[in-house]
Every structure is written in structure tokens, then in C-alpha cells.
Design a protein around this motif. Structure first.
Motif, PDB file in Angstrom:
ATOM      1  N   ARG A   1      13.915   4.229  -2.684  1.00  0.00           N
ATOM      2  CA  ARG A   1      13.640   5.413  -3.504  1.00  0.00           C
ATOM      3  C   ARG A   1      12.798   6.419  -2.732  1.00  0.00           C
ATOM      4  O   ARG A   1      13.063   7.632  -2.772  1.00  0.00           O
ATOM      5  N   LEU A   2      11.784   5.964  -2.025  1.00  0.00           N
ATOM      6  CA  LEU A   2      10.929   6.877  -1.278  1.00  0.00           C
ATOM      7  C   LEU A   2      11.654   7.504  -0.091  1.00  0.00           C
ATOM      8  O   LEU A   2      11.410   8.670   0.249  1.00  0.00           O
TER       9      LEU A   2
ATOM     10  N   LEU B   1      11.111   1.265  -1.318  1.00  0.00           N
ATOM     11  CA  LEU B   1      11.291   2.000  -0.064  1.00  0.00           C
ATOM     12  C   LEU B   1      12.581   2.822  -0.072  1.00  0.00           C
ATOM     13  O   LEU B   1      12.611   3.931   0.486  1.00  0.00           O
TER      14      LEU B   1
ATOM     15  N   LEU C   1       4.283   5.472   5.189  1.00  0.00           N
ATOM     16  CA  LEU C   1       5.630   5.913   5.574  1.00  0.00           C
ATOM     17  C   LEU C   1       5.634   7.225   6.339  1.00  0.00           C
ATOM     18  O   LEU C   1       6.440   7.386   7.272  1.00  0.00           O
ATOM     19  N   PRO C   2       4.793   8.196   5.974  1.00  0.00           N
ATOM     20  CA  PRO C   2       4.808   9.439   6.763  1.00  0.00           C
ATOM     21  C   PRO C   2       4.457   9.231   8.240  1.00  0.00           C
ATOM     22  O   PRO C   2       4.790  10.075   9.082  1.00  0.00           O
TER      23      PRO C   2
ATOM     24  N   ALA D   1       3.040   2.147   0.724  1.00  0.00           N
ATOM     25  CA  ALA D   1       4.206   2.812   1.300  1.00  0.00           C
ATOM     26  C   ALA D   1       3.998   4.318   1.378  1.00  0.00           C
ATOM     27  O   ALA D   1       4.325   4.951   2.392  1.00  0.00           O
ATOM     28  N   ARG D   2       3.479   4.913   0.323  1.00  0.00           N
ATOM     29  CA  ARG D   2       3.254   6.363   0.335  1.00  0.00           C
ATOM     30  C   ARG D   2       2.216   6.766   1.376  1.00  0.00           C
ATOM     31  O   ARG D   2       2.287   7.844   1.966  1.00  0.00           O
ATOM     32  N   ARG D   3       1.280   5.883   1.642  1.00  0.00           N
ATOM     33  CA  ARG D   3       0.232   6.172   2.616  1.00  0.00           C
ATOM     34  C   ARG D   3       0.766   6.093   4.052  1.00  0.00           C
ATOM     35  O   ARG D   3       0.421   6.922   4.910  1.00  0.00           O
TER      36      ARG D   3
ATOM     37  N   GLU E   1       3.560   0.305  -3.598  1.00  0.00           N
ATOM     38  CA  GLU E   1       4.031   1.687  -3.505  1.00  0.00           C
ATOM     39  C   GLU E   1       2.941   2.605  -2.966  1.00  0.00           C
ATOM     40  O   GLU E   1       3.232   3.560  -2.217  1.00  0.00           O
ATOM     41  N   ASP E   2       1.682   2.328  -3.293  1.00  0.00           N
ATOM     42  CA  ASP E   2       0.587   3.122  -2.734  1.00  0.00           C
ATOM     43  C   ASP E   2       0.498   2.938  -1.223  1.00  0.00           C
ATOM     44  O   ASP E   2       0.265   3.901  -0.474  1.00  0.00           O
TER      45      ASP E   2
END
Length: 289
Positions: free
Chosen positions: A282-283, A280, A179-180, A175-177, A172-173
Motif C-alpha cells: 500500500r505504501l 508495504l 522507506l523514504p 515503514a513510513r519513517r 507502519e510507523d
């Protein structure tokens, strides 16, 4: 908090037993490590541990579900010997997974088994194909719509050399890094790629995002150097298991490894909400498949 490597004291491939904490760790993207779980070679198999066994036109030797071996540079007799060794590993790896993860058993789909006799350090590859860079597994031509990639590895190096990995931060870290930075998914492009035969199935938005994570990680040299990570030498005579689509990993060195891949529908995990598909989705805030 648990680190990314979970050592377990198993020394018999047939004696694995389900363990709730190990299952939770595996489905959180950690690596289950069995430092005493050796794949025992038969005496006549030790001569198979040589790099020139590999056909130079392929990357790895593989054994398919029908017992057909590919990638061996040799005659039918040599191919049969390799197939027997790799096939025996397959049976032990499957038995290990069935013992550790009995809830998966009815839902697993077998993929080819591989033998990797060459030194990782000797490979000449593009940055996108270079597995010495931290990445999660995603394949451009093989969309899987969220299906999990479960892998069992065994280091069979005869001279005791480790197979050294770097293991990265939680999925998840990652993905958060990244995905943007991801390019927008195009259904039209996905249909075109499938129609042209570039992909074996229609690429979903999930597959697109996983490729964006894979490429984003590998192309970011600052991330490769500075991201949270642990260097782990997996000893000769050991085995380890992880979901390679969820565990950020890089293979830095080593030779003579056996590997078994098994696929699992994401909704057949013990905790489906821990899967990359669920994370993914959820994000992103909308369905991805």
C-alpha cells in the motif's frame, strides 16, 4: 489504545483457545505474553542449562524437522538428551499455536527449533547482526516473498533471570519513517545474487524493502535511543508469541531460551491486510512480489 504487550492468563500449553482480540493484537504486531506458561524441565534436563553446551562455532543449538540436532558440543548421548528436550518444547509450542490460532493450522510451515544457552550480553557482533538493536526480522540469504515469521519463545532460566526485550513502535510507523531512505530495488541485482548463490531464492522487492527497514533501523543510533519503545523483562517461567517480521524488537539481556519458528503465507492470516506485505504494498503503490 493497547500497548505492545498483551498479557494472557494461560498456564497450560494444551489449553489455549482462540480469542478474537488476541488474534487481532498479534496480527497488529503486538506480543502475546503468557507470564504463567512455563516450559517444565525434567529432572535430568536441568544439567543441560550450561553455556558450554553450545559448539563455539555456531550461534544457537537447533533441531530440524527430521529430529537432527546441530550445535551441541558433546557426544551422541548428550545430543540425544538435548534433542529430546528441544523436541518436547517444539510439540508444546505447536500445540499452543494450534489452540490460539486454529485458522493458521493447515497453512503453517515448520522451521527449526532453537535452544539459546548463552548470555545475550556476551555476544560480539557487527551492527547488522546485533539483535540488541531494534529491528524487524529479515534475512539477506533467505527471501520469503511476504511469508510471515511467527515465533514462540520460552524463558527457562533456572535462577529466575528475565529475558529483557525492547519492543518498538507499530510496523507502519517504522515503514513510513524508513522507506523514504530505502535504496531502489534492482531486479538485475536480485537475479545476479540468486545466480551466484548469495540468496536461496530470487529476492523480491518486498524482501529488498524489508532488508532496508532492518538495516535502516539498526544503523540509526538516534532511532535506537529515541524511538517509541517499551522495555519488557519476560520472566523466567514465561512464554511469549509474536510475528518477528512485524514487531520491532531488540534482545537486551537473558540466557537459556527456547524458540520455535513457524512460517505462514500472508494471505492465510485472519486479516491479510495487516501483514507487512500488505502494508508495504500500500505504501509503495504497486505490487512487491
Amino acid at each position: 489504545m493497547q500497548g505492545p504487550i498483551i498479557p494472557l492468563p494461560l498456564s497450560d500449553w494444551t489449553a489455549a483457545a482462540s480469542d478474537a482480540s488476541a488474534i487481532e493484537a498479534l496480527e497488529a504486531g503486538r506480543v502475546l505474553y503468557f507470564p504463567q506458561l512455563a516450559f517444565a524441565l525434567q529432572p535430568d534436563e536441568k544439567s543441560l542449562l550450561r553455556p558450554d553446551l553450545l559448539d563455539p562455532k555456531v550461534r544457537n543449538i537447533s533441531l530440524d524437522g527430521q529430529g537432527f540436532v546441530k550445535g551441541v558440543a558433546g557426544d551422541a548421548a548428550l545430543q540425544a538428551r538435548v534433542a529430546a528436550m528441544v523436541g518436547r518444547f517444539r510439540q508444546q509450542a505447536i500445540g499452543l499455536v494450534h489452540g490460539l490460532l486454529p485458522g493458521y493450522t493447515p497453512h503453517l510451515r515448520l522451521a527449526p527449533t532453537s535452544f539459546r544457552p548463552t548470555r545475550v550480553e556476551m555476544r560480539a557482533q557487527s551492527w547488522r547482526a546485533d539483535d540488541r538493536r531494534l529491528h524487524v526480522d529479515a534475512f539477506p540469504s533467505r527471501p520469503n516473498h511476504g511469508e510471515r515469521i511467527l515465533r514462540v519463545f520460552a524463558n527457562i532460566h533456572p535462577d529466575g533471570a528475565p529475558r529483557t526485550w525492547r519492543v518498538g513502535e507499530p510496523f507502519e510507523d517504522v515503514a513510513r519513517r524508513f522507506l523514504p531512505r530505502a535504496r531502489r530495488y534492482s531486479p538485475l541485482q536480485a537475479r545476479l545474487l540468486h545466480r551466484l548463490g548469495v540468496t536461496k531464492a530470487l529476492r523480491s522487492e518486498y524482501d529488498h524493502l524489508m532488508l532496508q527497514l532492518h538495516d535502516g533501523m539498526k544503523s540509526d543510533l538516534a532511532y535506537q535511543q529515541d524511538a517509541p519503545q517499551l522495555t519488557m523483562p519476560f520472566a523466567a517461567g514465561s512464554a511469549w508469541v509474536c510475528f518477528s517480521d512485524q514487531t520491532p524488537h531488540a534482545v537486551m539481556s537473558g540466557q537459556f531460551m527456547l524458540e520455535q519458528t513457524l512460517h505462514l503465507p500472508a494471505d492465510r492470516q485472519y486479516n491479510p491486510q495487516a501483514s507487512p506485505l500488505a502494508i508495504l504494498t500500500r505504501l509503495a503503490g504497486h505490487p512487491l512480489v
